[in-house]
Design a protein around this motif. Structure first.
Motif, PDB file in Angstrom:
ATOM      1  N   ARG A  84       0.829  -1.210   0.000  1.00 14.49           N
ATOM      2  CA  ARG A  84       0.000   0.000   0.000  1.00 14.49           C
ATOM      3  C   ARG A  84       0.861   1.256   0.000  1.00 14.49           C
ATOM      4  O   ARG A  84       0.538   2.246  -0.670  1.00 14.49           O
ATOM      5  CB  ARG A  84      -0.909   0.004   1.224  1.00 14.49           C
ATOM      6  CG  ARG A  84      -1.941  -1.101   1.241  1.00 14.49           C
ATOM      7  CD  ARG A  84      -3.048  -0.854   0.259  1.00 14.49           C
ATOM      8  NE  ARG A  84      -4.083  -1.883   0.379  1.00 14.49           N
ATOM      9  CZ  ARG A  84      -5.226  -1.881  -0.307  1.00 14.49           C
ATOM     10  NH1 ARG A  84      -5.467  -0.923  -1.174  1.00 14.49           N
ATOM     11  NH2 ARG A  84      -6.110  -2.849  -0.143  1.00 14.49           N
ATOM     12  N   LEU A  85       1.952   1.241   0.740  1.00 12.44           N
ATOM     13  CA  LEU A  85       2.844   2.387   0.762  1.00 12.44           C
ATOM     14  C   LEU A  85       3.497   2.601  -0.599  1.00 12.44           C
ATOM     15  O   LEU A  85       3.634   3.743  -1.066  1.00 12.44           O
ATOM     16  CB  LEU A  85       3.911   2.191   1.836  1.00 12.44           C
ATOM     17  CG  LEU A  85       3.455   2.376   3.285  1.00 12.44           C
ATOM     18  CD1 LEU A  85       4.507   1.850   4.248  1.00 12.44           C
ATOM     19  CD2 LEU A  85       3.151   3.837   3.570  1.00 12.44           C
ATOM     20  N   ALA A  86       3.897   1.512  -1.239  1.00 15.63           N
ATOM     21  CA  ALA A  86       4.518   1.614  -2.557  1.00 15.63           C
ATOM     22  C   ALA A  86       3.547   2.198  -3.576  1.00 15.63           C
ATOM     23  O   ALA A  86       3.886   3.117  -4.338  1.00 15.63           O
ATOM     24  CB  ALA A  86       5.001   0.237  -3.009  1.00 15.63           C
ATOM     25  N   GLU A 140      -5.279  -1.052   5.916  1.00 17.60           N
ATOM     26  CA  GLU A 140      -3.998  -0.790   5.277  1.00 17.60           C
ATOM     27  C   GLU A 140      -3.957   0.562   4.568  1.00 17.60           C
ATOM     28  O   GLU A 140      -3.006   1.331   4.723  1.00 17.60           O
ATOM     29  CB  GLU A 140      -3.690  -1.887   4.259  1.00 17.60           C
ATOM     30  CG  GLU A 140      -3.444  -3.259   4.845  1.00 17.60           C
ATOM     31  CD  GLU A 140      -3.246  -4.296   3.770  1.00 17.60           C
ATOM     32  OE1 GLU A 140      -3.304  -3.931   2.578  1.00 17.60           O
ATOM     33  OE2 GLU A 140      -3.025  -5.462   4.094  1.00 17.60           O
ATOM     34  N   GLU A 141      -4.978   0.839   3.757  1.00 17.62           N
ATOM     35  CA  GLU A 141      -4.993   2.067   2.963  1.00 17.62           C
ATOM     36  C   GLU A 141      -4.974   3.299   3.861  1.00 17.62           C
ATOM     37  O   GLU A 141      -4.268   4.280   3.590  1.00 17.62           O
ATOM     38  CB  GLU A 141      -6.220   2.094   2.058  1.00 17.62           C
ATOM     39  CG  GLU A 141      -6.244   3.255   1.069  1.00 17.62           C
ATOM     40  CD  GLU A 141      -5.163   3.154   0.008  1.00 17.62           C
ATOM     41  OE1 GLU A 141      -4.659   4.217  -0.412  1.00 17.62           O
ATOM     42  OE2 GLU A 141      -4.821   2.034  -0.394  1.00 17.62           O
ATOM     43  N   THR A 144      -1.843   5.990   3.929  1.00 14.93           N
ATOM     44  CA  THR A 144      -2.082   7.406   3.631  1.00 14.93           C
ATOM     45  C   THR A 144      -1.550   8.302   4.740  1.00 14.93           C
ATOM     46  O   THR A 144      -0.895   9.318   4.482  1.00 14.93           O
ATOM     47  CB  THR A 144      -3.585   7.668   3.427  1.00 14.93           C
ATOM     48  OG1 THR A 144      -4.042   6.909   2.307  1.00 14.93           O
ATOM     49  CG2 THR A 144      -3.860   9.141   3.175  1.00 14.93           C
ATOM     50  N   ARG A 145      -1.802   7.904   5.993  1.00 15.12           N
ATOM     51  CA  ARG A 145      -1.335   8.703   7.117  1.00 15.12           C
ATOM     52  C   ARG A 145       0.195   8.743   7.161  1.00 15.12           C
ATOM     53  O   ARG A 145       0.791   9.766   7.494  1.00 15.12           O
ATOM     54  CB  ARG A 145      -1.887   8.137   8.430  1.00 15.12           C
ATOM     55  CG  ARG A 145      -3.393   8.261   8.600  1.00 15.12           C
ATOM     56  CD  ARG A 145      -3.819   9.701   8.810  1.00 15.12           C
ATOM     57  NE  ARG A 145      -3.183  10.283   9.981  1.00 15.12           N
ATOM     58  CZ  ARG A 145      -3.640  10.149  11.229  1.00 15.12           C
ATOM     59  NH1 ARG A 145      -4.746   9.445  11.453  1.00 15.12           N
ATOM     60  NH2 ARG A 145      -3.023  10.728  12.244  1.00 15.12           N
ATOM     61  N   ILE A 146       0.840   7.624   6.849  1.00 17.76           N
ATOM     62  CA  ILE A 146       2.309   7.587   6.853  1.00 17.76           C
ATOM     63  C   ILE A 146       2.876   8.495   5.768  1.00 17.76           C
ATOM     64  O   ILE A 146       3.808   9.278   6.014  1.00 17.76           O
ATOM     65  CB  ILE A 146       2.815   6.147   6.672  1.00 17.76           C
ATOM     66  CG1 ILE A 146       2.456   5.299   7.894  1.00 17.76           C
ATOM     67  CG2 ILE A 146       4.335   6.134   6.444  1.00 17.76           C
ATOM     68  CD1 ILE A 146       2.729   3.816   7.724  1.00 17.76           C
ATOM     69  N   LEU A 147       2.334   8.413   4.576  1.00 17.32           N
ATOM     70  CA  LEU A 147       2.819   9.249   3.478  1.00 17.32           C
ATOM     71  C   LEU A 147       2.598  10.724   3.774  1.00 17.32           C
ATOM     72  O   LEU A 147       3.460  11.568   3.475  1.00 17.32           O
ATOM     73  CB  LEU A 147       2.143   8.841   2.172  1.00 17.32           C
ATOM     74  CG  LEU A 147       2.461   7.405   1.699  1.00 17.32           C
ATOM     75  CD1 LEU A 147       1.594   7.047   0.498  1.00 17.32           C
ATOM     76  CD2 LEU A 147       3.941   7.247   1.364  1.00 17.32           C
TER      77      LEU A 147
END
Length: 281
Positions: free
Chosen positions: A24-26, A210-211, A215-218
């Protein structure tokens, strides 16, 4: 002072990027305009994410890398070149009481969840410091804030991950390198990593998606945040240690700390197919 790292035009490398939160991050970073480099032990998973990004018009490459192998990490880092954002996402969990876990499973958990942080970060940090920009992300866990039952090796590894980030941040600030660090401590994420976990009481906190977490991490990377705890109330867990032990134990039970993992079906570090350096959670 370190600032956020814009993802548009940045090179983002993620370990364990072939599945779960890593995938998801990728995908999310690629949508924001990043050049994405995926490291994973599972060639098929890494290639699938790479192809998914390329099909959407993004740039991505995937490499088979064992992040516990110092020399393999150095070699792969040379191929990847400089990165602007490093996401230490790779992680496994044995899910067994200390006396039931095998020696191999405990060693694997500590090598993937802790030692790999050193090998991978050391491979890229010098370049970031020389350019005076970049972000190092460490995916820890709520288990890195308060220990949980029947996951002694996992909890210890995530405490170590949190400490790694905190010490690295202090070091980078003291050196005025301009490099930012971000530690992420999420509650259970619906990645399948903890399938089969049973708790003494029903979980009061929601299982994270996951999504949503990606999103929060990015967003946090771009904003230059130093810590991200999801949900935010989990920030209070370490403070509960000031309470009497019996009260603390009771609250941990109510919050859903593990009672048994007899039906655990998630990413067990003893199973060969789960040595794919999967999602951090």
């Amino acid at each position: 002072m370190p600032t956020g790292t814009p993802l548009s035009g940045a090179t983002l490398l993620i370990t364990g990027g072939g599945s779960g939160l890593g995938r998801r991050l990728a995908l999310g970073a690629a949508r924001r305009g990043s050049r994405v480099v995926i490291w994973d032990l599972d060639a098929a998973r890494g290639a699938a994410v790479r192809d998914e990004i390329r099909a959407a018009g993004g740039f991505a490459e995937a490499h088979i890398v064992d992040v516990t192998d110092r020399e393999a990490v150095k070699a792969a880092a040379g191929v990847a070149g400089p990165v602007d954002v490093l996401v230490n996402n790779a992680g496994v969990v044995s899910g067994r009481p200390l006396l039931e876990a095998t020696d191999e499973a405990i060693e694997r958990t500590m090598n993937v969840n802790v030692m790999a942080l050193y090998w991978v970060t050391r491979a890229f940090l010098g370049g970031m410091a020389n350019r005076r920009r970049g972000t190092v992300v460490t995916i820890a866990s709520a288990a890195g804030l308060v220990g949980v039952a029947r996951q002694t090796d996992y909890s210890a590894s995530k405490f170590a991950a949190f400490g790694f980030n905190e010490s690295l941040r202090a070091e980078l600030r003291a050196g005025r390198t301009g490099v930012n660090t971000l530690v992420v401590c999420p509650y259970y994420i619906d990645t399948g990593m903890f399938d089969g976990v049973q708790t003494r009481w029903p979980l009061l906190l929601p299982i994270l998606q996951e999504e949503q977490v990606a999103t929060r991490i990015l967003d946090a990377i771009e904003a230059g945040r130093r810590k991200l705890v999801l949900p935010p109330i989990v920030n209070l867990l370490p403070a509960l240690r000031i309470l009497p032990v019996t009260v603390f134990d009771g609250l941990m039970d109510v919050l859903g700390v593990n009672r048994t993992m007899d039906h655990f079906t998630g990413r067990d570090a003893t199973r060969a197919e789960e040595k794919t350096v999967g999602p951090g959670a």
